[in-house]
Scaffold this motif. Structure first.
Motif, PDB file in Angstrom:
ATOM      1  N   UNK A 116      -5.759 -12.627 -10.986  1.00  0.00           N
ATOM      2  CA  UNK A 116      -6.814 -11.696 -10.971  1.00  0.00           C
ATOM      3  C   UNK A 116      -6.162 -10.322  -9.773  1.00  0.00           C
ATOM      4  N   UNK A 117      -5.983 -11.201  -8.584  1.00  0.00           N
ATOM      5  CA  UNK A 117      -6.072 -10.664  -7.286  1.00  0.00           C
ATOM      6  C   UNK A 117      -4.594  -9.387  -8.381  1.00  0.00           C
ATOM      7  N   UNK A 118      -3.803  -9.929  -8.332  1.00  0.00           N
ATOM      8  CA  UNK A 118      -1.973  -9.019  -8.727  1.00  0.00           C
ATOM      9  C   UNK A 118      -2.530  -8.100  -9.741  1.00  0.00           C
ATOM     10  N   UNK A 119      -3.558  -7.844 -10.437  1.00  0.00           N
ATOM     11  CA  UNK A 119      -3.484  -7.326 -12.159  1.00  0.00           C
ATOM     12  C   UNK A 119      -4.938  -6.220 -11.967  1.00  0.00           C
ATOM     13  N   UNK A 120      -5.710  -6.490 -11.223  1.00  0.00           N
ATOM     14  CA  UNK A 120      -6.810  -5.860 -11.345  1.00  0.00           C
ATOM     15  C   UNK A 120      -7.348  -4.663  -9.757  1.00  0.00           C
ATOM     16  N   UNK A 121      -6.114  -5.470  -8.689  1.00  0.00           N
ATOM     17  CA  UNK A 121      -6.190  -4.680  -7.233  1.00  0.00           C
ATOM     18  C   UNK A 121      -5.496  -3.795  -7.846  1.00  0.00           C
ATOM     19  N   UNK A 122      -5.375  -2.638  -7.954  1.00  0.00           N
ATOM     20  CA  UNK A 122      -4.249  -1.715  -7.327  1.00  0.00           C
ATOM     21  C   UNK A 122      -4.336  -0.837  -6.296  1.00  0.00           C
ATOM     22  N   UNK A 123      -3.918   0.132  -6.138  1.00  0.00           N
ATOM     23  CA  UNK A 123      -3.683   0.845  -5.681  1.00  0.00           C
ATOM     24  C   UNK A 123      -4.723   0.016  -3.855  1.00  0.00           C
ATOM     25  N   UNK A 124      -4.272  -0.747  -3.774  1.00  0.00           N
ATOM     26  CA  UNK A 124      -4.985  -1.599  -2.535  1.00  0.00           C
ATOM     27  C   UNK A 124      -4.157  -2.537  -2.256  1.00  0.00           C
ATOM     28  N   UNK A 125      -3.085  -2.461  -1.644  1.00  0.00           N
ATOM     29  CA  UNK A 125      -1.747  -3.219  -1.053  1.00  0.00           C
ATOM     30  C   UNK A 125      -2.339  -4.942   0.006  1.00  0.00           C
ATOM     31  N   UNK A 126      -3.163  -4.194   0.539  1.00  0.00           N
ATOM     32  CA  UNK A 126      -3.967  -5.411   1.616  1.00  0.00           C
ATOM     33  C   UNK A 126      -4.812  -6.275   0.804  1.00  0.00           C
ATOM     34  N   UNK A 127      -5.451  -5.639   0.240  1.00  0.00           N
ATOM     35  CA  UNK A 127      -6.544  -6.741  -0.479  1.00  0.00           C
ATOM     36  C   UNK A 127      -5.803  -7.266  -1.881  1.00  0.00           C
ATOM     37  N   UNK A 128      -4.854  -6.983  -1.908  1.00  0.00           N
ATOM     38  CA  UNK A 128      -3.699  -7.997  -2.930  1.00  0.00           C
ATOM     39  C   UNK A 128      -3.220  -8.872  -2.272  1.00  0.00           C
ATOM     40  N   UNK A 129      -2.930  -8.434  -1.198  1.00  0.00           N
ATOM     41  CA  UNK A 129      -2.119  -9.177  -0.474  1.00  0.00           C
ATOM     42  C   UNK A 129      -2.638 -10.489   0.463  1.00  0.00           C
ATOM     43  N   UNK A 130      -4.475 -10.459   0.728  1.00  0.00           N
ATOM     44  CA  UNK A 130      -5.164 -11.194   1.047  1.00  0.00           C
ATOM     45  C   UNK A 130      -5.684 -11.939  -0.041  1.00  0.00           C
ATOM     46  N   UNK A 131      -5.597 -10.954  -1.093  1.00  0.00           N
ATOM     47  CA  UNK A 131      -6.429 -12.491  -2.677  1.00  0.00           C
ATOM     48  C   UNK A 131      -5.127 -13.280  -2.546  1.00  0.00           C
ATOM     49  N   UNK A 132      -3.661 -12.538  -2.686  1.00  0.00           N
ATOM     50  CA  UNK A 132      -3.240 -13.297  -3.584  1.00  0.00           C
ATOM     51  C   UNK A 132      -2.227 -14.856  -2.553  1.00  0.00           C
ATOM     52  N   UNK A 133      -2.587 -14.480  -1.097  1.00  0.00           N
ATOM     53  CA  UNK A 133      -2.224 -15.621  -0.079  1.00  0.00           C
ATOM     54  C   UNK A 133      -3.063 -16.500  -0.111  1.00  0.00           C
ATOM     55  N   UNK A 134      -4.576 -16.167  -0.017  1.00  0.00           N
ATOM     56  CA  UNK A 134      -5.872 -16.659  -0.420  1.00  0.00           C
ATOM     57  C   UNK A 134      -5.545 -17.968  -1.862  1.00  0.00           C
ATOM     58  N   UNK A 135      -5.616 -17.584  -3.090  1.00  0.00           N
ATOM     59  CA  UNK A 135      -5.191 -18.087  -3.493  1.00  0.00           C
ATOM     60  C   UNK A 135      -4.759 -19.090  -3.848  1.00  0.00           C
ATOM     61  N   UNK A 136      -2.796 -18.535  -3.457  1.00  0.00           N
ATOM     62  CA  UNK A 136      -1.797 -19.416  -3.040  1.00  0.00           C
ATOM     63  C   UNK A 136      -2.075 -20.396  -2.487  1.00  0.00           C
ATOM     64  N   UNK A 137      -2.703 -20.117  -1.270  1.00  0.00           N
ATOM     65  CA  UNK A 137      -2.213 -21.473   0.205  1.00  0.00           C
ATOM     66  C   UNK A 137      -3.828 -22.237  -0.261  1.00  0.00           C
ATOM     67  N   UNK A 138      -4.573 -22.113  -1.225  1.00  0.00           N
ATOM     68  CA  UNK A 138      -5.668 -22.854  -1.914  1.00  0.00           C
ATOM     69  C   UNK A 138      -5.098 -24.124  -2.889  1.00  0.00           C
TER      70      UNK A 138
END
Length: 327
Positions: free
Chosen positions: A1-23
């Motif tokens: 979800x975070x990599x597809x729909x969160x465009x033009x917001x790299x910090x949000x994408x990185x935080x969401x991706x990190x939280x999902x991956x770590x969880x």
């Protein structure tokens, strides 16, 4: 979800991706290491194991908390688009450590009063709930309907998600409250806290070089501007687009006398046909010093404020929009 729909917001994408991956990592293949994130009063104040405490605030182990936090961060991506990735990252960084200090104070006081907390939820509750402060203050409120006389707005769903996340337990409510207080404290910029708790430039540049290509979004040529998830966000984005169009329109010189309609799209076709540079728009009147001080109190440099006012022909709202776009 975070990599597809969160465009033009790299910090949000990185935080969401990190939280999902770590969880996922610590719930499936490394579930035996979940004990790394357990802590109590003795861990912090007797053993001085601060790293374990900071680590416990960097990952969500409860899938429900992860889901709620992901939805909230997805809604709050509008702030990164409005204020820039660097300011957004500084906000997350500052509120993260402010909430940590508040939580440590509450844990210490609870232990002194012999009211030990039964358990400590894991996850970055602080910065997530801190974002509710600008969301409440800056995003306009539009009533959609009424239920039993209570107005329901497009923002109500976001608040319900936050309430669901905070109401899991007393400890979760305390963490959420610490996040809200941290957001208020950071927003008010008491004791110049925004200048103190910020990511150093060399660290942000290093992170951008290492992870920038992973979280960057390609910009299509025929892109449709992304719209917000709620009616209020869409309305605010529409207002910003209109203000930006006004700013660009005021940058164009007025057509000369005898040519009231001008040539070209903005009445500057004659100058372009002759290859001449566009003439700056003259400033018609000086803006009161009080209004200039108000804009500088918002955190903008005085020289940049004066430059933006010259470009905006002394229109404060357009000048503020130009400053936000440049930041």
């Amino acid at each position: 979800m975070c990599c597809v729909f969160v465009d033009h917001a790299p910090v949000t994408k990185g935080v969401l991706g990190g939280l999902v991956l770590s969880s996922v990592t610590f719930n499936l293949p490394l579930s035996s290491y979940r004990g790394w994130f357990d802590f109590n009063y003795s861990t912090i104040f007797d053993q001085h194991n601060v790293l374990r405490y900071i680590g416990s605030r960097s990952v969500f182990l409860d899938p429900k908390d992860l889901l709620c936090a992901s939805i909230l961060l997805y809604h709050f991506r509008i702030f990164e688009r409005r204020y820039g990735s660097r300011k957004f990252a500084n906000f997350l960084f500052g509120t993260f450590f402010l909430s940590l200090l508040l939580e440590l104070l509450i844990i210490f006081l609870a232990h002194r009063q012999e009211l030990p907390l039964s358990h400590h939820p894991v996850g970055p509750f602080g910065p997530v709930f801190a974002l509710l402060v600008p969301y409440f203050c800056d995003i306009p409120r539009v009533t959609v309907t009424h239920i039993l006389g209570v107005p329901i707005t497009g923002k109500s769903f976001t608040y319900i998600i936050g309430l669901q996340m905070a109401a899991s337990s007393l400890e979760s409510f305390i963490l959420a409250s610490c996040g809200l207080v941290a957001g208020l404290f950071y927003r008010s910029n008491l004791y110049k806290i925004q200048s103190i708790l910020r990511i150093p430039s060399f660290i942000s540049s290093l992170i951008n070089k290492i992870l920038g290509s992973l979280v960057a979004s390609a910009v299509p040529k025929d892109e449709v501007p992304p719209m917000g998830a709620t009616l209020e966000l869409q309305r605010q984005q529409h207002i910003e687009q209109l203000e930006q169009q006004m700013a660009w329109a005021q940058l164009q010189p007025r057509p000369p006398e005898g040519n009231p309609f001008g040539f070209g799209l903005f009445g500057n076709g004659a100058a372009r046909d002759r290859g001449e540079p566009a003439r700056p728009v003259p400033v018609t009147a000086a803006l009161p010093e009080e209004q200039i001080e108000r804009m500088t109190e918002m955190g903008f440099d005085r020289d940049k404020v004066l430059q933006a006012l010259r470009v905006a022909n002394n229109n404060p709202s357009v000048a503020i929009n130009i400053l936000l776009q440049e930041s």
